[in-house]
Write an enzyme that holds these catalytic residues in place. Sequence first.
Site, PDB file in Angstrom:
ATOM      1  N   HIS A  13     129.134  74.832  23.653  1.00 38.39           N
ATOM      2  CA  HIS A  13     130.565  74.770  23.964  1.00 38.39           C
ATOM      3  C   HIS A  13     130.874  74.950  25.465  1.00 38.39           C
ATOM      4  O   HIS A  13     131.560  75.875  25.885  1.00 38.39           O
ATOM      5  CB  HIS A  13     131.448  75.656  23.069  1.00 38.39           C
ATOM      6  CG  HIS A  13     130.964  77.042  22.742  1.00 38.39           C
ATOM      7  ND1 HIS A  13     130.763  77.990  23.682  1.00 38.39           N
ATOM      8  CD2 HIS A  13     130.675  77.620  21.554  1.00 38.39           C
ATOM      9  CE1 HIS A  13     130.377  79.095  23.095  1.00 38.39           C
ATOM     10  NE2 HIS A  13     130.295  78.905  21.818  1.00 38.39           N
ATOM     11  N   GLU A  53     129.664  85.087  14.820  1.00 40.72           N
ATOM     12  CA  GLU A  53     129.648  83.733  15.401  1.00 40.72           C
ATOM     13  C   GLU A  53     128.607  82.883  14.675  1.00 40.72           C
ATOM     14  O   GLU A  53     127.524  83.359  14.306  1.00 40.72           O
ATOM     15  CB  GLU A  53     129.387  83.785  16.915  1.00 40.72           C
ATOM     16  CG  GLU A  53     129.739  82.444  17.554  1.00 40.72           C
ATOM     17  CD  GLU A  53     129.854  82.466  19.074  1.00 40.72           C
ATOM     18  OE1 GLU A  53     129.452  83.451  19.715  1.00 40.72           O
ATOM     19  OE2 GLU A  53     130.345  81.453  19.623  1.00 40.72           O
ATOM     20  N   HIS A  76     126.617  89.785  13.922  1.00 41.52           N
ATOM     21  CA  HIS A  76     127.647  89.056  14.674  1.00 41.52           C
ATOM     22  C   HIS A  76     128.091  87.849  13.851  1.00 41.52           C
ATOM     23  O   HIS A  76     127.256  87.102  13.337  1.00 41.52           O
ATOM     24  CB  HIS A  76     127.019  88.626  16.002  1.00 41.52           C
ATOM     25  CG  HIS A  76     127.899  87.877  16.941  1.00 41.52           C
ATOM     26  ND1 HIS A  76     129.272  87.928  16.910  1.00 41.52           N
ATOM     27  CD2 HIS A  76     127.583  87.057  17.982  1.00 41.52           C
ATOM     28  CE1 HIS A  76     129.749  87.174  17.879  1.00 41.52           C
ATOM     29  NE2 HIS A  76     128.758  86.621  18.539  1.00 41.52           N
ATOM     30  N   HIS A  81     118.749  85.195  20.846  1.00 39.88           N
ATOM     31  CA  HIS A  81     118.479  83.963  21.594  1.00 39.88           C
ATOM     32  C   HIS A  81     117.348  84.251  22.577  1.00 39.88           C
ATOM     33  O   HIS A  81     117.356  85.294  23.251  1.00 39.88           O
ATOM     34  CB  HIS A  81     119.691  83.536  22.436  1.00 39.88           C
ATOM     35  CG  HIS A  81     120.927  83.209  21.657  1.00 39.88           C
ATOM     36  ND1 HIS A  81     121.061  82.080  20.880  1.00 39.88           N
ATOM     37  CD2 HIS A  81     122.121  83.848  21.579  1.00 39.88           C
ATOM     38  CE1 HIS A  81     122.267  82.048  20.353  1.00 39.88           C
ATOM     39  NE2 HIS A  81     122.934  83.113  20.751  1.00 39.88           N
ATOM     40  N   HIS A  98     129.348  90.094  21.774  1.00 37.30           N
ATOM     41  CA  HIS A  98     130.224  89.240  22.527  1.00 37.30           C
ATOM     42  C   HIS A  98     131.578  88.984  21.842  1.00 37.30           C
ATOM     43  O   HIS A  98     132.498  88.458  22.455  1.00 37.30           O
ATOM     44  CB  HIS A  98     129.406  87.958  22.730  1.00 37.30           C
ATOM     45  CG  HIS A  98     130.061  86.657  22.753  1.00 37.30           C
ATOM     46  ND1 HIS A  98     129.789  85.612  21.917  1.00 37.30           N
ATOM     47  CD2 HIS A  98     131.021  86.214  23.589  1.00 37.30           C
ATOM     48  CE1 HIS A  98     130.503  84.567  22.225  1.00 37.30           C
ATOM     49  NE2 HIS A  98     131.253  84.882  23.221  1.00 37.30           N
ATOM     50  N   ASP A 150     123.388  89.022  20.616  1.00 43.95           N
ATOM     51  CA  ASP A 150     123.619  88.261  21.860  1.00 43.95           C
ATOM     52  C   ASP A 150     123.159  89.025  23.111  1.00 43.95           C
ATOM     53  O   ASP A 150     122.761  88.398  24.106  1.00 43.95           O
ATOM     54  CB  ASP A 150     125.115  87.950  22.006  1.00 43.95           C
ATOM     55  CG  ASP A 150     125.545  86.705  21.228  1.00 43.95           C
ATOM     56  OD1 ASP A 150     124.677  85.911  20.830  1.00 43.95           O
ATOM     57  OD2 ASP A 150     126.761  86.532  21.040  1.00 43.95           O
ATOM     58  N   ASP A 202     126.443  80.655  15.225  1.00 46.90           N
ATOM     59  CA  ASP A 202     125.036  80.430  15.576  1.00 46.90           C
ATOM     60  C   ASP A 202     124.146  81.491  14.934  1.00 46.90           C
ATOM     61  O   ASP A 202     122.935  81.316  14.835  1.00 46.90           O
ATOM     62  CB  ASP A 202     124.818  80.377  17.099  1.00 46.90           C
ATOM     63  CG  ASP A 202     125.502  81.480  17.866  1.00 46.90           C
ATOM     64  OD1 ASP A 202     126.448  82.096  17.352  1.00 46.90           O
ATOM     65  OD2 ASP A 202     125.080  81.739  19.017  1.00 46.90           O
ATOM     66  N   TYR A 255     123.140  83.445  30.981  1.00 40.83           N
ATOM     67  CA  TYR A 255     123.710  83.828  29.681  1.00 40.83           C
ATOM     68  C   TYR A 255     124.745  84.943  29.870  1.00 40.83           C
ATOM     69  O   TYR A 255     125.860  84.876  29.359  1.00 40.83           O
ATOM     70  CB  TYR A 255     122.584  84.286  28.739  1.00 40.83           C
ATOM     71  CG  TYR A 255     123.048  84.458  27.329  1.00 40.83           C
ATOM     72  CD1 TYR A 255     122.971  83.408  26.425  1.00 40.83           C
ATOM     73  CD2 TYR A 255     123.607  85.654  26.896  1.00 40.83           C
ATOM     74  CE1 TYR A 255     123.426  83.552  25.127  1.00 40.83           C
ATOM     75  CE2 TYR A 255     124.070  85.803  25.608  1.00 40.83           C
ATOM     76  CZ  TYR A 255     123.973  84.751  24.732  1.00 40.83           C
ATOM     77  OH  TYR A 255     124.440  84.891  23.453  1.00 40.83           O
TER      78      TYR A 255
HETATM   79 FE1  FEO Z   1     128.199  85.119  20.245  1.00 41.89          FE
HETATM   80 FE2  FEO Z   1     124.977  83.797  20.014  1.00 41.89          FE
HETATM   81  O1  FEO Z   1     126.770  84.145  19.492  1.00 41.89           O
END
Ligand code: FEO
Length: 388
Positions: A24, A80, A78, A223, A145, A164, A82, A192
């Site tokens: 994004h 989100e 989290h 990640h 995040h 994250d 992903d 990041y």
């Molecule tokens: Fe805030 Fe990797 O998601």
Amino acid sequence: MSILEIKKGIYNVGVEDWNLRNFHGYSTSRGTSYNAYLIIDDKITLIDTVKKHFSEELLKNISEIVDPEKIDYIISNHVEMDHSGAIPCLAEKAKNAIIVTSDPNGIKGLEAHYGKKLNYMVVKSGEELTIGKRKLVFVATPMVHWPDNMVTYCPEEKILFSNDAFGQHYASNLKMDYENNLEVIYEEAKKYYTNIVMPYGMQTRKALEIVKSLDIDIIAPSHGVIWKENIKGILEKYEYFSNDIPEEEAVIVYDSMWNSTKKMAFSILDAFTKKRIKTYIFDLKVNDISDIMVKVLKAKYIIVGSPTLNNNMLPTVAALLTYMRGLAPKNKKALAFGSFGWGGQSIGQVNEELKKCNMEIMADPIKIQYIPTKEQLEEIEKTIQSLI
Ligand code: FEO
């Protein structure tokens, strides 16, 4: 992808997203990964999942260790997508699995994404869950995040599953920090932090205090690589990234139509060079805003130029300023500049946007009509020198 056992009975079963080039708006030239961790204990536990379209790959990875139907707990650090995208698919397989999420924002988020019918359990910061010979401790890290974020700590194994935090958009078949080029993974960790976490520096500093109080052998983010030999290094980097204290550095960003604004930009660069201030200059035609922001993170001076096009700043400059305002860099001094033909509205618009970024405006915007003369460029250089 072979499954990596990071400690006895604890596996990374996540996936590498090798060809992702845009997250994004954030350019991801080295791809990314969605790490998920499987713990084999009396209660089989999965920590975080992956993007929805990688669900089958996650199931296949888990199947190499254990039948996914046997999963007892899915920890959702989290919401989100992903990290939560594969939860419905897993819940379909592991019908008795309990999805553990934070109270109140994790549960709100998961229900909004996946409905109320899944088998949820909420936990507050500091609560523990015993899964056999190990226990998991949940620590809220709001806004690192999203409001729902938490990290999961396993004291018996001294592993922090940090989601994250400490992550990097970086795909690699070798998942440990010491198996990768350290400069590259620090660079990706900085990018990041800048593009994902920077608005929440204060919350990051609070989270760091908690993390520093834990006995940690491994930081396993969601990640990028897993930190083992460079834990002190990445914690120090995060302290540095999040302290909001700028370096004596400058960033000049511009776009130009007929090179007049570009000439002004290079006169400004000359002024910083004469003052021996490290300066980065970016033409928005050929530079990505998420890379530019990495230099903005620690720079004291942010200088932005745009000519006027149809009574407005150029769209590239507007995009940068919108993106930068969202990331809310702190303690910056700023200046707008640009050339124009007749209206000249863009330069004032840039100045207003810099104010909205809560930057301290160094002086009135510098405007030149049409093409700057040699004398005007020298004047710009002198003016800038007097301001820094
Ligand atoms: Fe805030 Fe990797 O998601």
